[in-house]
Design a protein around this motif. Structure first.
Motif, short mmCIF file in Angstrom:
data_model
loop_
_atom_site.label_atom_id
_atom_site.label_comp_id
_atom_site.label_asym_id
_atom_site.label_seq_id
_atom_site.Cartn_x
_atom_site.Cartn_y
_atom_site.Cartn_z
N GLU A 173 -5.63 6.15 0.76
CA GLU A 173 -5.08 5.96 2.34
C GLU A 173 -3.68 6.25 2.64
O GLU A 173 -3.44 6.56 3.66
CB GLU A 173 -5.48 4.66 3.02
N THR A 219 -6.92 1.91 -1.17
CA THR A 219 -5.61 1.68 -0.60
C THR A 219 -4.55 2.71 -0.97
O THR A 219 -4.11 3.36 -0.23
CB THR A 219 -4.91 0.38 -1.05
N GLY A 258 0.84 -1.26 -0.02
CA GLY A 258 0.05 0.05 -0.03
C GLY A 258 0.91 1.06 0.02
O GLY A 258 0.31 2.53 0.05
#
Length: 198
Positions: A66, A63, A29
């Motif tokens: 974030e 993802t 990520g």
């Protein structure tokens, strides 16, 4: 009962991505590298508009979103749509949650949003990159060629050079090799063959 949205025609879609030699773009990520100037270029592209008052529609996976540093949010000149099949509420600094790419495109090209949007930017993930690259509205890929190997678990799809041409020079894109933290990279732009401006 919500009122029907009126379709106002296509909006240009641009992909932006940085990838290593093996086309790797992420690990757990996060970005696999620390290239502040390259990241600034990325931010400048997705938040720049040529018409004052217009905004860009940012299509980004949950993802990837974030992973944005909180200090950079909200993004200026941007309306953010998160791509997610599981989110049930809209995250802070995002305006929409969409199930898929087509839902984003329907929103962006219909009233009331269409009159405010200049460009749709696709920021990933991998599945949406693949869908967008095959979509006829996708006219450009802003690709940073990072000339190093990194451990990655996420990879950018191969660019079909039968569909997209590498442009030698493009306005606003620095020419030649760049280097940060001992890592060389090059900004590139691929343009859809026969694409017309929207």
């Amino acid at each position: 009962m919500s009122e029907a949205r009126e379709r106002n025609g296509p909006k240009p879609i641009k992909i932006i991505v940085a990838a290593g030699r093996n086309r790797g773009i992420g690990i757990k990520g996060n970005l696999p590298w620390n290239l502040p100037n390259e990241f600034k270029y990325f931010l400048d592209k997705i938040t720049s508009v040529s018409n004052p008052g217009k905004k860009n529609f940012i299509m980004v996976g949950r993802t990837s979103f974030e992973g944005f540093p909180d200090c950079l949010l909200p993004l200026p000149n941007a309306i953010v749509a998160i791509l997610s099949k599981t989110l049930r509420s809209t995250p802070k600094h995002a305006a929409y949650v969409c199930q898929d790419v087509q839902e984003v495109l329907d929103l962006a090209s219909s009233t009331p949003l269409s009159k405010d949007i200049e460009t749709i930017w696709a920021l990933g993930g991998v599945q949406s990159y693949m869908e967008v690259m095959h979509h006829p509205w996708c006219n450009q890929i802003f690709f940073t060629n990072v000339m190093a190997d990194f451990e990655c678990d996420t990879f950018f799809p191969a660019i079909d050079t039968g569909v997209f041409n590498l442009v030698e020079q493009f306005p606003g894109v620095p020419l030649g090799l760049q280097e940060e933290n001992g890592i060389k990279y090059e900004f590139q732009v691929y343009e859809r063959k026969g694409s017309i401006s929207m």
